[in-house]
Design a protein around this motif. Structure first.
Motif, short mmCIF file in Angstrom:
data_model
loop_
_atom_site.label_atom_id
_atom_site.label_comp_id
_atom_site.label_asym_id
_atom_site.label_seq_id
_atom_site.Cartn_x
_atom_site.Cartn_y
_atom_site.Cartn_z
N SER A 130 0.88 -1.27 0.03
CA SER A 130 0.09 0.09 -0.06
C SER A 130 0.84 1.43 -0.09
CB SER A 130 -1.01 -0.20 1.27
OG SER A 130 -1.47 1.17 1.43
N PRO A 131 0.25 2.28 -0.75
CA PRO A 131 0.83 3.66 -0.26
C PRO A 131 1.43 3.90 1.06
CG PRO A 131 -0.75 3.91 -2.06
CD PRO A 131 -0.82 2.51 -1.29
N ARG A 132 0.36 3.46 1.82
CA ARG A 132 0.45 3.78 3.30
C ARG A 132 1.41 2.69 4.07
NH1 ARG A 132 -4.85 5.74 5.48
NH2 ARG A 132 -4.27 4.91 7.49
N LYS A 133 2.07 3.43 5.02
CA LYS A 133 3.07 2.67 5.83
C LYS A 133 2.58 1.70 6.92
CE LYS A 133 7.41 5.32 5.12
NZ LYS A 133 8.17 4.54 4.02
N SER A 134 1.40 2.32 7.38
CA SER A 134 0.64 1.85 8.46
C SER A 134 -0.89 2.21 8.76
CB SER A 134 1.25 2.58 9.68
OG SER A 134 1.30 3.92 9.64
N TYR A 135 -1.53 1.45 9.53
CA TYR A 135 -2.75 1.73 9.83
C TYR A 135 -2.99 1.21 11.37
CZ TYR A 135 -3.57 -3.09 8.31
OH TYR A 135 -3.56 -4.31 8.17
N ASP B 202 6.66 8.54 9.38
CA ASP B 202 7.32 8.54 8.21
C ASP B 202 5.99 8.20 7.28
OD1 ASP B 202 9.54 9.16 8.84
OD2 ASP B 202 10.48 7.03 8.88
N ASP B 203 4.81 7.86 7.70
CA ASP B 203 3.65 7.37 6.62
C ASP B 203 3.35 8.76 6.23
OD1 ASP B 203 1.92 5.88 5.71
OD2 ASP B 203 0.88 5.22 7.46
N PRO B 204 3.26 8.86 4.98
CA PRO B 204 2.83 10.19 4.26
C PRO B 204 1.64 10.84 4.93
CG PRO B 204 3.35 8.39 2.52
CD PRO B 204 3.31 7.67 3.94
N PRO B 205 0.48 10.26 5.27
CA PRO B 205 -0.41 11.01 5.87
C PRO B 205 -0.24 11.67 7.12
CG PRO B 205 -1.12 8.73 5.80
CD PRO B 205 0.22 8.89 5.06
N ARG C 89 1.91 14.81 6.65
CA ARG C 89 1.28 16.00 6.16
C ARG C 89 0.49 16.41 7.80
NH1 ARG C 89 -3.23 14.56 3.03
NH2 ARG C 89 -2.99 16.86 2.23
N ALA C 90 -0.08 15.41 8.53
CA ALA C 90 -0.49 15.71 9.48
C ALA C 90 0.21 15.60 11.06
CB ALA C 90 -1.87 14.82 9.79
N ALA C 91 1.58 15.98 10.67
CA ALA C 91 2.69 16.07 11.84
C ALA C 91 2.10 16.84 13.02
CB ALA C 91 3.92 16.14 11.49
N PHE C 92 1.30 17.67 12.91
CA PHE C 92 0.59 18.63 13.92
C PHE C 92 0.06 17.73 14.86
CE2 PHE C 92 -2.10 18.71 10.44
CZ PHE C 92 -3.35 18.30 10.99
N THR C 93 -0.34 16.36 14.56
CA THR C 93 -0.88 15.62 15.73
C THR C 93 0.16 14.71 16.36
OG1 THR C 93 -1.24 13.95 14.00
CG2 THR C 93 -3.16 15.40 14.34
N PRO D 289 -16.87 13.79 -3.43
CA PRO D 289 -15.27 14.25 -4.02
C PRO D 289 -14.32 13.93 -2.97
CG PRO D 289 -16.51 16.03 -3.32
CD PRO D 289 -17.44 14.84 -3.11
N LEU D 290 -13.47 13.14 -2.97
CA LEU D 290 -12.55 12.81 -1.87
C LEU D 290 -11.18 13.43 -2.26
CD1 LEU D 290 -13.90 8.83 -1.53
CD2 LEU D 290 -14.66 10.96 -0.42
N SER D 291 -10.74 14.10 -1.21
CA SER D 291 -9.37 14.71 -1.26
C SER D 291 -8.31 13.21 -1.13
CB SER D 291 -9.20 15.72 -0.20
OG SER D 291 -9.31 14.93 1.08
N LEU D 292 -7.48 13.50 -1.85
CA LEU D 292 -6.52 12.07 -2.04
C LEU D 292 -5.27 12.22 -1.28
CD1 LEU D 292 -5.03 13.51 -4.02
CD2 LEU D 292 -5.85 12.33 -5.79
N GLY D 293 -4.85 13.33 -0.57
CA GLY D 293 -3.72 13.40 0.32
C GLY D 293 -2.58 13.27 -0.59
N TRP D 294 -1.37 12.89 -0.37
CA TRP D 294 -0.33 12.98 -1.21
C TRP D 294 0.59 11.59 -0.69
CZ3 TRP D 294 5.05 12.72 -0.19
CH2 TRP D 294 5.89 13.07 -1.56
#
Lengths: 764, 764
Positions: free
Chosen positions: A586-591, B649-652, B655-659, B241-246
């Motif tokens: 997956s493009p995701r590393k974790s869930y 290091d997971d892309p989401p 992007r949401a490192a503020f959490t 419409p679903l935003s797809l992140g990066w």
């Protein structure tokens, strides 16, 4: 001046802020035993007042009078000696309150879980006193607890209205210096001595124990001398009975209490005026002063100014502010709940049994929910109540180290639950329920308005959905959230605990504890934090000149006998764990993944909460599944809480080892009702929930009991002076796949045509 | 069937449960750009009804009509082309809503923080379009945000009513494929291009971006074919419409969106009927379908039965239950607050400025408290709002991995905040505030009733003290707790967020977030958990046949610019630590000690909460002390919350490192307002709060901003089907030695004579 061997009631007066109070000191001798209690009635000679003030004073006075009339019976020590057998005497004299103000004298039990009635308590006493345990007519005794001995769960669950049911009482007594647990069969008129008290500890104090202790020091000349030398008039001294825990041999084989005192000069809020460093060790049975620790004479008694919090006082000082217009919860068609047979409450889809208990405060039993889909009435919780409290103060010095209270087992959480203020403790739409308790001599008395029940609506939303601009569909469906609150408020001397059981229409139960009242204050030489040497520890916060609020914790441990759709349940930890994906998966590393583990034995169910190791905690019925195959369940949902951080070997923590985890699950055992053990006073911790749980008994698919501890760390701040704004927290019992779907789908929205038509009050 | 190039509004009808809906499909062409939106109006041919039902249908219909009339302007795409310059065209056509229904056309700003008015937005647009950035008249553009550019804090704090103030607008625009940040000086009529968008990411989508994306797939024959082959009628298809992140290079340099679709046949709750595995990748700028992922054809579309949650539907199916009598918060003398100059709210001792914001939802500014002792109006919080949300779903498979939404920066939390239901979203005593926003073409429109303000009283207790039986003093002082709630509810497609700012009379601010609405559902081959192979992960819970609720988290990060008694503040961690006693020091082995540490730099203020390493978190003013020497402060008090556990290091998560922490403190920086950065859409995480904080700037005795993230783990359960009972949590900003003493001492108790006189409704 108070002395120890007064033989008639005395009327003393004290003057506070130019207002005179009548102080009735009631002390009567029976042999060497004494019972004393203060009643301060605000009465004479208010200063010159404006007409509005006069009216308010009149009101206050009337309220005080009504209050006294209604409740004096709760506290007035008996001056008569009308015992069943006039020749019998009990360890101290006891309040012999009657039911004259809230007439419960003809109450009969209508449900197997109904509390003992006035008549039943009287009969228990009569039966008991004829039992050999009570020995000769001259053996002193005290009845520390008389409560319903509940029938077995099987019986209660199969019982239906109109059928007969057995009545037994469970009694904790002290006779001739020994503790007994007795079961009185009211049907047969027989008594069984079940337990001889082989564990350490003593029963919950009687009110008479407490009040007697507060006057014991005045019998000691050394005490009176130091008070006088500290410049305090003896008539201004107010003392508190402080349970002293257990710290070693010294507290063994003797029922002891520590008494510390305050100056009530110029304030009703004497708690703010400690006579610091003066501790009197008293034998509760003999009333002897064993030791006086007389330190801290150089610590000034804090000033009285700004300590009085009463509205009358604020009015007299022109410090009231009417910032908020009248606001009220109104139900013009009346409440939606009914109270049947005195204790059965039916509201929305809920049915429950509510009763007052001298030790636990409020007991909720047989909480059931009528499933809106199936129409079936389904079990949720067999029994829930506050089993124990633990309130350790964080000051290791001589006058403070022992302050590690257990308010239910030592003081009686229900005994301290006073009548609620009808318009302020609960909203106007509330209904009230009384408690019927037994005094130390076994005579029943009524604690009126001890519990309130009301529907709450504060503007919250039960569920909603608006379609968004994305779809543009004109959908806006919103349902208001109305709940049923069952409340009591216990005043354990200075502190006030507000305990709410809040039932939601969607099946959720929220257990909320609010802390208010008055801090336990330490006198300090400092009037400003700057004056304190850097290396000195205050153990708290300076709240006013010479006033330190000492850091402390509060833990309230709830007994929650969940019966999710039946008796046999399992405890499931649903860990929310990070799962790494495989390379290329997956493009995701974790869930996050939910990993379910069924607790086999008790140790599997000892839970410490961790933000970074989250889990859901389900009590499920493994024998029943939903239509799509999920086990039906309820989950315990923590909100804000605190953990005990004391050393596990610290004596208070050993006694309160039930706070070592936030959750425990035990197999149901009739003798495991009180988290700190049955005999908590001076206990050594051999009979706590932690000890039971270590047996590691099987708990899968059993009748299990969940224990949850709600905790608070309290570093006092100046806002807590001189009375604390309520701080509260809660936890939830929440249906999780208990219903096939959202159970409040069919609830209507508010409709304007059905809301009340109101106008300002008639007096406006 | 929907197609891409309709040139006139179409009226379609669909039939759901024997009820016919009119579906207005409004599509208008401007070049190749299209904008589409659905309006479904419940209307014709209900089944045979009883008179009561008929009445309700009539009511529903009327309400629907009123709703449409009041709010259509919020969503109706413009069918006209009345742009400032008829020859100009913008990237897509935009709603050109007017203010005709809530007349704000003559509003003028009265306070430096007042939001842009209708007239100002119009002027901004006129000024902008004449700026060289917008190039030739044929350059396409879209205005993604037009908001007040707030004057500096110094100016605002020294400003007093009646004085002039500057007006500037901050604009985020896309022109010819590039992003711009522009500041428009409304006083001078000039425009400054401040930033050329050097970071990754794109602006918040416009509503037109979203609605356009939902119809884009219908232009593709492959899409239409697979829909038809799946047995779904194209007219029943509803898309989101679903935003797809990066997740890598693929999402770079192109504004992309993923579209997934549902069957709305036989239900308005199409969210429960996913066409699973079908994902259409669309270029938002060109409207091109880039890729269609067509999997999961073997997964049945879940059934429509039991998915409709509307009251009208429940009524039609005789599934409504009137369990609760009418209940209402009544204030016969009216509310105690005033709204001055449209945005200034004064209640009890609070004064605050409230406004709607397209991105944040609600912004609270200049929260000040009038000290009841000193009479002084004291600063508490300069600005507070929901800065960003992060909602990662926990399913790494193709159709789900990218669902890691940031609802403020991607969708506009305020844009999605719909008009509140006057009797159900807020109680009857509420007052409402509208939002004025700009559409993508820069034209203003009004979001009516977006914010409500009301006083709440649910029966809670502000403070209390009863004397106990121990002292027997007849004291029972209780004050009801009344609060002021400022609420909005955002519907980000399926999910509903209720955000409350609750102000207490004692100075506490509670920020509460409620989650309701509809789950994002995954279609599943299974109708029962038993059918699922043990080694297969559902990534969620089976809620109904073929319906899986996927596990997800919600994080809401609040920006809290605290100004405790002035601008220069410090952040203090008050660790509650176990202290062992020395041998012989005390019978106690341990106690808890409060250890204060002032954070010098940002990294000192990155906080992860731990139950077993507790702390209080104070924002203090080191330059101001109370009478007894405590620094004045406010503390952040966490309640229930959840932490993000995803790989750092997971892309989401990048992007949401503020959490990554629950709290952060940064020095005030005008460019650091949005926790995920200004350009969040497809951002790569270079501009988040976590990046700023790593600079480790000094924060002691500075103008500091506190950031708090409130989190929820959500493992769905059947009770969440088909619409979720509200789950909520909160955190508090609480005065800690801010006041010299309890600030609500002078508040009166409820007096029966002042409560309203109510009767049942006129219609009863």
């Amino acid at each position: 001046m108070l002395s120890s061997y007064l033989d008639v009631p005395k009327l003393l007066t004290i003057t506070v802020h130019n207002e005179t109070f009548a102080l009735f000191l009631c002390v009567s001798p029976v042999g060497r035993e004494n019972s004393a209690s203060f009643f301060v009635v605000h009465s004479h000679n208010p200063p010159a007042m404006e007409p509005r003030q006069k009216l308010c004073y009149l009101l206050l006075f009337t309220v005080s009078l009504i209050f006294l009339l209604l409740n004096a019976s709760d506290r007035l020590p008996s001056l008569s000696s009308d015992l069943a057998s006039p020749s019998r005497r009990f360890i101290r004299n006891q309040p012999s309150a009657s039911t004259r103000h809230s007439d419960h004298s003809l109450d009969v039990p209508k449900h197997p879980l109904d509390p003992l009635t006035v008549q039943e308590i009287n009969r228990v006493r009569t039966i008991l006193l004829s039992h050999p345990t009570f020995g000769s007519v001259s053996t002193p005794y005290a009845l520390h607890s008389i409560a319903l001995h509940e029938p077995p769960k099987d019986f209660v669950k199969s019982w239906s209205k109109g059928q007969p049911f057995p009545r037994k009482a469970s009694v904790v007594a002290r006779v001739g210096g020994d503790s007994y647990v007795l079961t009185v069969d009211l049907d047969k008129g027989s008594t069984k001595v079940e337990n001889f008290g082989h564990v350490s500890g003593y029963p919950t104090m009687t009110i008479e124990d407490m009040t007697t202790a507060t006057v014991a020091p005045f019998a000691d000349a050394r005490f009176n001398l130091t008070i006088t030398e500290r410049g305090v008039n003896l008539v201004d001294v107010a003392c508190l009975p402080l349970s002293l825990g257990w710290y070693g041999k010294r507290e063994e084989n003797r029922r002891l209490i520590k008494v510390q005192c305050y100056s009530s000069k110029d304030t009703v809020n004497f708690y703010m005026r400690p006579i610091e460093g003066l501790t009197v060790l008293v034998d509760m049975d003999t009333k002897e002063v064993i030791e006086i620790t007389d330190k801290g004479r150089d610590i000034p008694i804090p000033k009285a100014a700004d300590t009085d919090y009463r509205y009358s006082h604020m009015q007299a000082n022109h410090r009231t502010v009417d910032l908020i217009n009248p606001i009220s919860i109104e139900q013009p068609n009346g409440p939606s709940f009914v109270i049947e047979d005195d204790h059965q409450v039916k509201w929305a889809n809920w049915e429950l049994h509510i009763k007052a208990d001298a030790r636990a405060g409020v007991i909720i039993s047989r909480a059931q929910f009528k499933d809106p889909d199936s129409g079936e009435t389904r079990d949720v919780m067999y029994k829930g109540y506050a089993s124990e409290l633990f309130v350790p103060y964080m000051d290791p010095t001589d006058a403070w180290y022992f302050k590690t209270y257990m308010d239910a087992g030592e003081y009686g959480f229900g005994l301290q639950a006073m009548p609620l203020d009808p318009l302020n403790d609960c909203p106007r739409n509330a209904r009230f329920m009384d408690g019927v308790f037994a005094a130390g001599d076994g005579k029943p008395y009524v604690r009126s308005n001890m519990i309130c029940i009301y529907e709450s609506y504060g503007g919250d939303i039960g569920w909603r959905h608006s379609e968004s601009p994305i779809t543009g569909m004109p959908i806006r469906e919103v349902r208001p959230k109305v709940t049923l609150v069952v409340r009591m408020a216990a005043s354990v001397a200075n502190y006030d605990y507000i305990v709410d059981w809040e039932f939601q229409a969607d099946g959720l139960i929220r257990v909320k504890v609010g802390l208010s009242g008055i801090l336990m204050i330490k006198g300090s030489p400092y009037t400003n934090l700057q004056d304190k040497p850097d290396d000195e520890d205050l153990y708290g916060t300076i709240l006013a000149e010479n006033v330190v609020g000492v850091i402390h914790d509060h833990f309230i441990t709830f007994y929650l006998d969940m019966d999710v759709d039946g008796t046999e349940n399992s405890f499931v930890k649903v860990n929310i764990q990070k799962q790494e994906t495989s390379p290329g998966e997956s493009p995701r590393k974790s869930y996050l993944k939910a990993v379910r583990t069924i607790a086999k034995n008790e140790k599997d169910a000892q839970v410490k909460l961790k933000l970074y190791e989250p889990a859901e905690f389900h009590v499920i019925n493994p024998n029943k599944k939903t239509r799509v195959g999920n086990p039906v369940g309820y989950k315990v949902v923590a909100a804000g809480t605190a953990a005990s951080l004391l050393d596990l070997d610290d004596p208070p923590q050993k006694r309160a080892a039930f706070t070592n985890n936030q959750m425990w699950v035990t197999p149901y055992n009739a003798s495991e009702q009180w988290a700190a053990g049955l005999f908590v006073y001076q206990s050594q911790g051999e009979d706590t929930l932690a000890v039971w749980s270590e047996r590691n008994r099987p708990i899968e698919n059993k009748d299990i009991v969940m224990w949850y501890t709600l905790g608070f760390h309290h570093i006092p701040c100046q806002e807590d002076f001189p009375v604390m704004p309520t701080v509260s927290s809660s936890f939830d019992l929440k249906p999780v796949n208990f219903f096939e779907r959202n159970p409040i789908l069919g609830v209507p929205p508010n409709r304007d045509t059905e809301l009340p038509v109101c106008k300002a009050s008639a007096s406006a």
